[in-house]
Scaffold this active site. Sequence first.
Site, mmCIF file in Angstrom:
data_model
loop_
_atom_site.group_PDB
_atom_site.id
_atom_site.type_symbol
_atom_site.label_atom_id
_atom_site.label_comp_id
_atom_site.label_asym_id
_atom_site.label_seq_id
_atom_site.Cartn_x
_atom_site.Cartn_y
_atom_site.Cartn_z
ATOM 1 C CG ASP A 248 -13.797 -2.602 13.170
ATOM 2 O OD1 ASP A 248 -13.245 -3.459 13.871
ATOM 3 O OD2 ASP A 248 -13.405 -2.273 12.041
ATOM 4 C CG ASP B 285 -13.520 -1.286 7.929
ATOM 5 O OD1 ASP B 285 -12.556 -1.325 7.163
ATOM 6 O OD2 ASP B 285 -13.492 -1.830 9.057
ATOM 7 C CG ASP C 170 -16.713 -4.757 11.306
ATOM 8 O OD1 ASP C 170 -16.413 -5.338 12.360
ATOM 9 O OD2 ASP C 170 -15.962 -3.955 10.719
#
Length: 627
Positions: A327, A520, A524
Amino acid sequence: MNKKQKKMLTRILIAAVMMVVLELLPTTGILRFVLYMIPYLVIGYDILRKAFRGILNRRIFDENFLMVVATLGAIAVGLAGTGDYTEAIAVMLFYQIGELFQSYAVGKSRKNISELMDIRPDYANVEQEGELVRVDPDEVAVGTEIIVQPGEKVPIDGIVVDGYSTLNTSALTGESLPREIVEGEEIISGCINMTRVLRVKTTKEFGESTVSKILELVENSTSHKSRSEAFITKFAKYYTPVVCYGALALALLPPLARMLFFGLPADWGTWVYRALTFLVISCPCALVISIPLSFFAGIGGASNAGILIKGSNYLETLAKTKLIVFDKTGTLTKGVFEVNGIHHSELENQKLLEYAALAESASSHPISKSIRRAYGQELDHSRVRDIEEISGSGVTAVVDGMSVAAGNDKLMKKLNVPYIECRSIGTIVHMAIDGKYAGHIVISDIEKPHAVEAVAELRKTGIERTVMLTGDKQRVAEQVAAHLGIDQVFSEMLPADKVEKIEEMLAKKPENQKLAFVGDGINDAPVLRRADIGIAMGAMGSDAAIEAADIVLMDDEPLKIAKAIRISRKCLRIVHENIVFALGVKILCLILGAFGIANMWLAIFADVGVMILAVLNAIRALFVKKL
């Protein structure tokens, strides 16, 4: 430690104390046998039960059956008067200690993921007879108008029919930059309304809304999660039947051969004793203890380095990782927007920043906060008047008697102020003073200090490919990926898109290689669950991401990913060393035992010696070199 683990620890302590006490008591014969069977059953009754169930279910040769056969063999030798019951209890005791270590490492309190999903709305506000009534989102029909107040979560997807506001969309996109929304625009559930009241006409039922889909993705993706089979179980499938049939053959074939082919006495006692010695030697004590302990030590060493690994199977999977997917915001970047530059300023940079901070002094918008934070000095609000916030554009105010405008290109066009385009990536705040262009301020998310180094270190560990998935715009994503050295980037992705992309990558990669995802945010969580191995940022990461992940980096430092991989590979290397060493000595002793060269005490000594050496080797996994 949960109740089950506490119960096991209590059993281990009771059995150990009883064994020591019995060794000090001068007992003999049947009394000695009965007394020793008490700690044996205390520590081993569950293993006996599992072995019995395995036999009933026709899954005979597992590690439980192996432990039972080996310990019963030791007891039989004790009954014959040529051995000691202590060996049987010690074997069970050591096995249960290893199981407790494993259970404690794997069983880190992982609560139900849906309970920690902060995006789940508790209610929806529906207007009834002039008053707002809180109702369950499941009860709101399509086409109902709901009210979303500042600070509340948007419960259901819909269209804004009245009002304008700023939305925090980080729960869905992972991006910290808020989104301006006005009447007529679509709004999706899971966002947080930040500034003003919105009236929303729902376009979907709660069960079909974005927030529900994310929760469903998290719950369903767990069933696809790959898990490594425990080594002991795989080992026992082959080792146990070979040993058991070998012991049986050793007890029967030589005596029968003596009688049938050589006309000699069968000497059943000698050969049954050798078979029992063979079984005791075969007890995989060194493996049973050292393998879980190696993983446990690896987990402990990683913990000391600020890396929480939730179980030994994740260490094994991480060691095989060849593809890492990131990410962006909060993972490779800080997720906090800061002033990154001031360009084409007609004033001193600090002066331009001062005017911008004063003009933005009444706004709660994150961009306004970042400007005030960059200015870093106390603001004199008496210098400012006539502040007007223009939705989706910026603010105007009178500062020190001069008209000041701070906002995007829309605001400049509205005020007929020619402005200079900025090539930098980020949010651009154009400034106009008394109708003249004064320059612009660049505000952007900044990379973490060691992000470039982290990607470079991953390549050194043998990672073959790095990918970045982000909800950010393509231009921003590509620039960040290029600077960090990421191989491939996919932008403007929602959680469902990320899961779909991960599914595609998993389908294409070789079966013996593993895919890790690093993230995080709440958004996600589904991807962290679906990947072969999920790695979450622990300091600033959401509870949902931390709970969904298999590995947590406690200080949000991406450089720790390479360290975690090195720890996992060192741990696996130690495990393989112990397997080769323990099995090598074991096979040698089994051969000597079969020929009567190794007696029971030598066999026990060799087994315990191997165990001690294997344990000492396993403890090496605790020590982690600095990166």
